[in-house]
Scaffold this active site. Structure first.
Site, PDB file in Angstrom:
ATOM      1  N   ASP A   1      44.438  75.871  58.498  1.00 25.09           N
ATOM      2  CA  ASP A   1      44.505  77.094  59.291  1.00 25.09           C
ATOM      3  C   ASP A   1      44.555  78.279  58.331  1.00 25.09           C
ATOM      4  OD1 ASP A   1      47.046  77.128  58.267  1.00 25.09           O
ATOM      5  OD2 ASP A   1      48.068  77.027  60.184  1.00 25.09           O
TER       6      ASP A   1
ATOM      7  N   HIS B   1      53.048  55.274  66.123  1.00 26.48           N
ATOM      8  CA  HIS B   1      52.635  54.943  67.488  1.00 26.48           C
ATOM      9  C   HIS B   1      52.020  56.148  68.199  1.00 26.48           C
ATOM     10  CE1 HIS B   1      52.519  53.532  71.571  1.00 26.48           C
ATOM     11  NE2 HIS B   1      53.078  54.684  71.897  1.00 26.48           N
TER      12      HIS B   1
ATOM     13  N   ASP C   1      44.312  70.131  67.514  1.00 27.16           N
ATOM     14  CA  ASP C   1      45.378  69.747  66.578  1.00 27.16           C
ATOM     15  C   ASP C   1      46.699  70.126  67.208  1.00 27.16           C
ATOM     16  OD1 ASP C   1      45.187  72.771  65.989  1.00 27.16           O
ATOM     17  OD2 ASP C   1      47.007  72.126  64.955  1.00 27.16           O
TER      18      ASP C   1
END
Lengths: 372, 372
Positions: free
Chosen positions: B93, B336, B267
């Site tokens: 960014d 996960h 994102d």
């Protein structure tokens, strides 16, 4: 019988022992360093990572697991191996050392120890029978007898009374231990820094014919030369055909000195704890990663190391991770330190095999330095 | 040209785009979710683990890396890819969003933004030219133009002035950007929640012909229906032959809704942050692992998930790790959650391929639930 020791050879130069311990979850090559997984996890590591660095056995703590998540829960989960996904051997301590470390929070009687949890202040009681019950529920390959570990320094009379109680407790543990085909129970020799008391403790415990023996009550604050002196007269009292375990020792120098004095097994939180604090054990000695000198060091932590951390990252990156409080830093440093000690013990075994352990000690400490 | 977008097809049911972005470090399949590695590490993860779960590109934050360890250091290390051992694409960014988030600690002028470091209070100045200089030193595949991100709510006049400044800053970024063969520079469309301002911003920025465009100024506190409405009129303003990136969005529902509205890239710190707080995204909705209901649950976190965490551990074990503050818990939950979003986006791509993304949305949310 769950545990069987096989003596392969003694080093002609040092007398150190090369051996194997046969357990229900596989064979361990000794001398060995056992990483500590206090709360059913070796901090920051997966079991697969431990296997990658060739950890052969880990230790877990009865006191902690009893309080959280509870041994009954672990039993329901199918035992500690299954709960934490570790299919190699596990040794559990008896909880004694942790309970005695609670200081004002515990009260010792002949029956056992009453204590308050360090987590929530709740009241608990661990007796020799309870320690065996908990470890039976955990399903460790090697369980330890519930002992009393005197502080350092402690006077002769106190230590004598204490070791005699430890013997009585060891008997009670043995009587309570029924799962003998799947779990071995080790006795713990106490006796402080007194040669005759170590002898008394060893003689009393040898009568109970445990499949292995530990030296307890060392690495409790005494200077290292005193620890080595105690080992020098205690190890020869221990059976040749059974494993010998020095509890709570994990500095590289103490491992090598312990092996030379006839010890087969060691455990300690040192490599993982100092790793999380940013200190690495390396072939050139200790490296404090946050030091400014590492800011622009685009070299590995240890140029002679083949671990993932050293093969992949620079000191500058590791320093950044620690300065930025990143979890990956804790992981990489823990991995490196455990690999370092496990690799060192592999070299120790090779040196025994080749009857040159004293030479190995000399060359190791010329590079690493020696902590007293 | 560093960045090239290839439109493979549009979903006949939803209009969503299936594509590829060609970058100097490889090809990315879109729509894609990009894990965030703020400080040159995706928190708790190794690059190898990210590859195992098929992360294709990560995002890193210019503001953080500028302050620590400093872009000059990373340049000396050979760039961000080498520094952190990630050889796939990286998007950085511009630092704008973080700097504006500092509130009282920053002062905006036409020249740029003066601010104080959140780390040590030291004074700094980032201009569009400086943002490009930093990102050039980092060596990211995709760098972002330095923009001003208005808060929500913000009034029309403020947003109009702000977007016009963002256009002027985008021009200055483009002029400062010279490493065009190895790094692509994306423009950021602002305009708040006002359709005509979004149109004005898009038109002004399209004139500058960036190789990709982001929608900025969303996910800043507005209700999700408003975000979707803005996307509905903004995405069609964006070039069809260039990637479209919705910044700071990472909830499963917003990803799917964004894709349906024509977005290619997303994102967010959400999956990693809530993971470290003990919340899992699963096919059955959110699971708060510390809940008492998981105490004796010897089932995986998500029975439909094939990640390491779900294949290996029970909810009872994960709960124990979180209750005991163990690092492994943070690792397993982070892994996960990232796997969940990456896998979901793979399914989204497959659904586009098969012209059934609206059906996929329906079946997904019947099980997962829908967060508003």
């Amino acid at each position: 019988m769950a545990i069987r020791y096989e003596l392969i050879k003694e080093c002609k130069q040092s007398g150190a022992r090369l051996g194997k311990i046969h357990t229900p979850h596989g064979v361990i090559e000794t001398p060995i360093f056992m990483p500590v997984g206090t709360q059913a996890t070796v901090k920051a590591m997966t079991p697969e990572e431990l296997k990658d660095i060739e950890a052969q056995i880990i230790l877990s703590n009865t006191y902690h697991l009893y309080l959280r998540p509870g041994h009954e829960l672990i039993k329901k989960a199918g035992g500690l191996h299954k709960f934490m996904n570790w299919d190699k051997p596990i040794l559990t301590d008896s909880g004694g050392f942790q309970v005695f470390s609670l200081g004002d929070l515990r009260k010792i009687t002949e029956e056992g120890v009453e204590f308050r949890s360090h987590l929530d202040g709740s009241k608990h009681f661990i007796s020799p029978e309870k320690a065996v019950e908990i470890q039976t529920a955990l399903g460790s390959d090697i369980m330890m007898a519930f002992d009393e570990c005197p502080p350092y320094p402690a006077d002769y009379d106190y230590v004598k009374k204490s070791l005699e109680r430890t013997t009585r407790w060891a008997k009670r543990c043995k009587e309570a231990h029924t799962n003998t085909e799947k779990q071995g129970l080790f006795g713990i020799i106490q006796g402080g820094m007194f040669e005759d008391l170590r002898r008394q403790s060893a003689e009393e415990l040898l009568e109970l014919d445990f499949p292995g023996y530990a030296v307890g009550g060392l690495s409790v604050g005494e200077p290292k030369p005193i620890m080595y002196e105690v080992l020098e007269y205690t190890a020869p009292l221990m059976p040749k055909d059974k494993p010998r375990y020095l509890m709570g020792v994990g500095s590289p120098d103490a491992l090598i000195e312990g092996v030379i004095r006839g010890i087969d097994m060691f455990d300690c939180v040192l490599p993982t704890r100092i790793g999380r604090n940013g200190t690495a054990m390396t072939s050139q000695g200790k490296v404090v990663i946050k030091n400014a000198s590492n800011t622009e060091s685009f070299e590995p932590l240890d140029p002679e190391c083949g671990c993932y951390t050293c093969k992949t990252y620079t000191k500058a990156y590791l320093r950044h991770l620690f300065k930025a409080n990143e979890i990956l830093g804790l992981r990489l440093m823990t991995l490196h330190n455990l690999h370092f000690l496990i690799k060192m013990m592999e070299e120790v075994r090779q040196a025994i095999r080749e009857d040159r352990l004293l030479d190995y000690r000399k060359s190791f400490f010329e590079k690493y330095g020696y902590d007293l």
